[in-house]
Design a protein around this motif. Structure first.
Motif, PDB file in Angstrom:
ATOM      1  N   ASP A 185      34.601  64.075  29.117  1.00 18.30           N
ATOM      2  CA  ASP A 185      34.315  65.425  28.621  1.00 18.30           C
ATOM      3  C   ASP A 185      35.126  65.761  27.372  1.00 18.30           C
ATOM      4  N   VAL A 186      36.280  65.143  27.227  1.00 22.25           N
ATOM      5  CA  VAL A 186      37.179  65.519  26.130  1.00 22.25           C
ATOM      6  C   VAL A 186      37.722  64.333  25.329  1.00 22.25           C
ATOM      7  N   PHE A 187      37.579  63.111  25.870  1.00 21.05           N
ATOM      8  CA  PHE A 187      38.162  61.947  25.198  1.00 21.05           C
ATOM      9  C   PHE A 187      37.133  60.845  25.018  1.00 21.05           C
ATOM     10  N   THR A 188      37.462  59.944  24.110  1.00 20.43           N
ATOM     11  CA  THR A 188      36.814  58.643  24.015  1.00 20.43           C
ATOM     12  C   THR A 188      37.929  57.610  24.049  1.00 20.43           C
ATOM     13  N   PRO A 189      37.630  56.364  24.391  1.00 13.38           N
ATOM     14  CA  PRO A 189      38.694  55.355  24.376  1.00 13.38           C
ATOM     15  C   PRO A 189      39.385  55.243  23.022  1.00 13.38           C
ATOM     16  N   GLU A 190      38.655  55.547  21.942  1.00 15.35           N
ATOM     17  CA  GLU A 190      39.218  55.402  20.609  1.00 15.35           C
ATOM     18  C   GLU A 190      40.150  56.553  20.230  1.00 15.35           C
TER      19      GLU A 190
ATOM     20  N   VAL B  23      41.049  72.005  35.405  1.00 11.94           N
ATOM     21  CA  VAL B  23      41.801  70.974  36.116  1.00 11.94           C
ATOM     22  C   VAL B  23      41.256  69.612  35.699  1.00 11.94           C
ATOM     23  N   TYR B  24      42.152  68.754  35.253  1.00 14.40           N
ATOM     24  CA  TYR B  24      41.777  67.417  34.794  1.00 14.40           C
ATOM     25  C   TYR B  24      41.706  66.472  35.979  1.00 14.40           C
ATOM     26  N   VAL B  25      40.595  65.780  36.123  1.00 18.79           N
ATOM     27  CA  VAL B  25      40.429  64.787  37.180  1.00 18.79           C
ATOM     28  C   VAL B  25      40.771  63.425  36.609  1.00 18.79           C
ATOM     29  N   CYS B  26      41.876  62.891  37.055  1.00 22.30           N
ATOM     30  CA  CYS B  26      42.384  61.617  36.558  1.00 22.30           C
ATOM     31  C   CYS B  26      41.871  60.485  37.447  1.00 22.30           C
ATOM     32  N   ALA B  27      41.050  59.626  36.897  1.00 16.50           N
ATOM     33  CA  ALA B  27      40.497  58.493  37.653  1.00 16.50           C
ATOM     34  C   ALA B  27      40.194  57.361  36.695  1.00 16.50           C
ATOM     35  N   SER B  28      40.325  56.153  37.160  1.00 16.00           N
ATOM     36  CA  SER B  28      40.020  54.999  36.321  1.00 16.00           C
ATOM     37  C   SER B  28      38.510  54.900  36.122  1.00 16.00           C
ATOM     38  N   PRO B  29      38.065  54.273  35.027  1.00 16.19           N
ATOM     39  CA  PRO B  29      36.622  54.100  34.811  1.00 16.19           C
ATOM     40  C   PRO B  29      35.945  53.395  35.978  1.00 16.19           C
TER      41      PRO B  29
ATOM     42  N   LYS C  87      44.423  62.385  21.011  1.00 14.63           N
ATOM     43  CA  LYS C  87      44.027  63.702  21.492  1.00 14.63           C
ATOM     44  C   LYS C  87      44.761  64.164  22.746  1.00 14.63           C
ATOM     45  N   TRP C  88      45.294  63.217  23.549  1.00 15.83           N
ATOM     46  CA  TRP C  88      45.955  63.629  24.797  1.00 15.83           C
ATOM     47  C   TRP C  88      47.058  64.662  24.564  1.00 15.83           C
TER      48      TRP C  88
END
Length: 227
Positions: free
Chosen positions: A92-97, A57-63, A102-103
């Motif tokens: 865990d799976v992404f970087t801003p770049e 489950v992906y937890v979607c939250a702003s930095p 990747k999404w």
């Protein structure tokens, strides 16, 4: 690449009609038909899950939210409601770049999403705001029929189907999510129960099913042990 023109299916992300005014607080913004359809969809997910299959489950939250001191406590609360589930955060799976690239590749591996939004009224607020990125992430998950839940400090987990959804802004589209004023985290709505079962690993589900449907020593804690 994510496209800002992407829209969700009819009836899922559009603003839901207000119920007739009553003296009782509103428990859901969904119609009975929407609730039935949602519960049926969650049941299909639960039935199709294979024993031993990992649930992500992906937890979607702003930095900004994820850097708060209480963030670990927030994650622990979510985890307690989703036993056996692997919570995945942005880092865990992404970087801003590489996020935009990747999404589309990684997001199909998520079984659902928990959204942690911001509210201007603190823990007591019912109106949560999602930014441009979170809005598109929600649409991507919802359009495939996977469960999306809002986590509110006061209300706990609330399925998006039970909330009022408003698109706000013009050039920069965002989403406003309103939790029903009668939502009680202790009085579990059938849609929430269906979503929680859909996100439960099969091994855990089997154990819970046995605990509920079969007698156990906990059912009568003061009874004499069997001879």
């Amino acid at each position: 690449m994510l496209k800002p023109t992407l829209t969700a299916p009819q009836g899922m992300m559009n603003a839901m009609p207000d119920s007739p005014a009553t003296d009782a607080p509103l428990a859901t913004y969904a119609t009975a038909a929407q609730q039935r359809a949602y519960i049926a969809a969650m049941k299909k997910i639960r039935v199709a899950r294979k024993p031993g299959e990992t649930v992500r489950v992906y937890v979607c939250a702003s930095p900004h939210i994820a850097r708060r001191r209480q963030w670990d406590e927030r994650l622990a609360k979510i985890s307690r409601r989703l036993p056996g589930v692997q919570l995945v955060q942005f880092g865990d799976v992404f970087t801003p770049e590489n996020y935009a690239e990747k999404w589309p590749e990684v997001s199909p591996s998520f079984d659902g999403m928990v959204v942690v939004g911001t509210t201007k009224r603190g823990p007591e607020g019912r109106v949560y705001r999602l930014g441009e990125v979170a809005r598109l992430e929600v649409i991507d998950i919802v359009k495939t029929g996977r469960p999306v839940l809002l986590h509110a400090r006061r209300y706990g987990l609330v399925p998006f189907v039970d909330c009022k959804i408003h698109r706000v802004g013009r050039e920069r589209l965002r989403t406003k999510v309103t939790v029903p004023d009668g939502w009680d985290p202790k009085d579990y709505e059938p849609t929430l129960q269906a979503a929680l079962r859909a996100l439960r690993p099969r091994s855990t589900e089997a154990e819970n099913h046995r605990d509920i449907d079969a007698p156990s020593h906990l059912a009568h804690p003061f009874a004499a042990p069997p001879r």
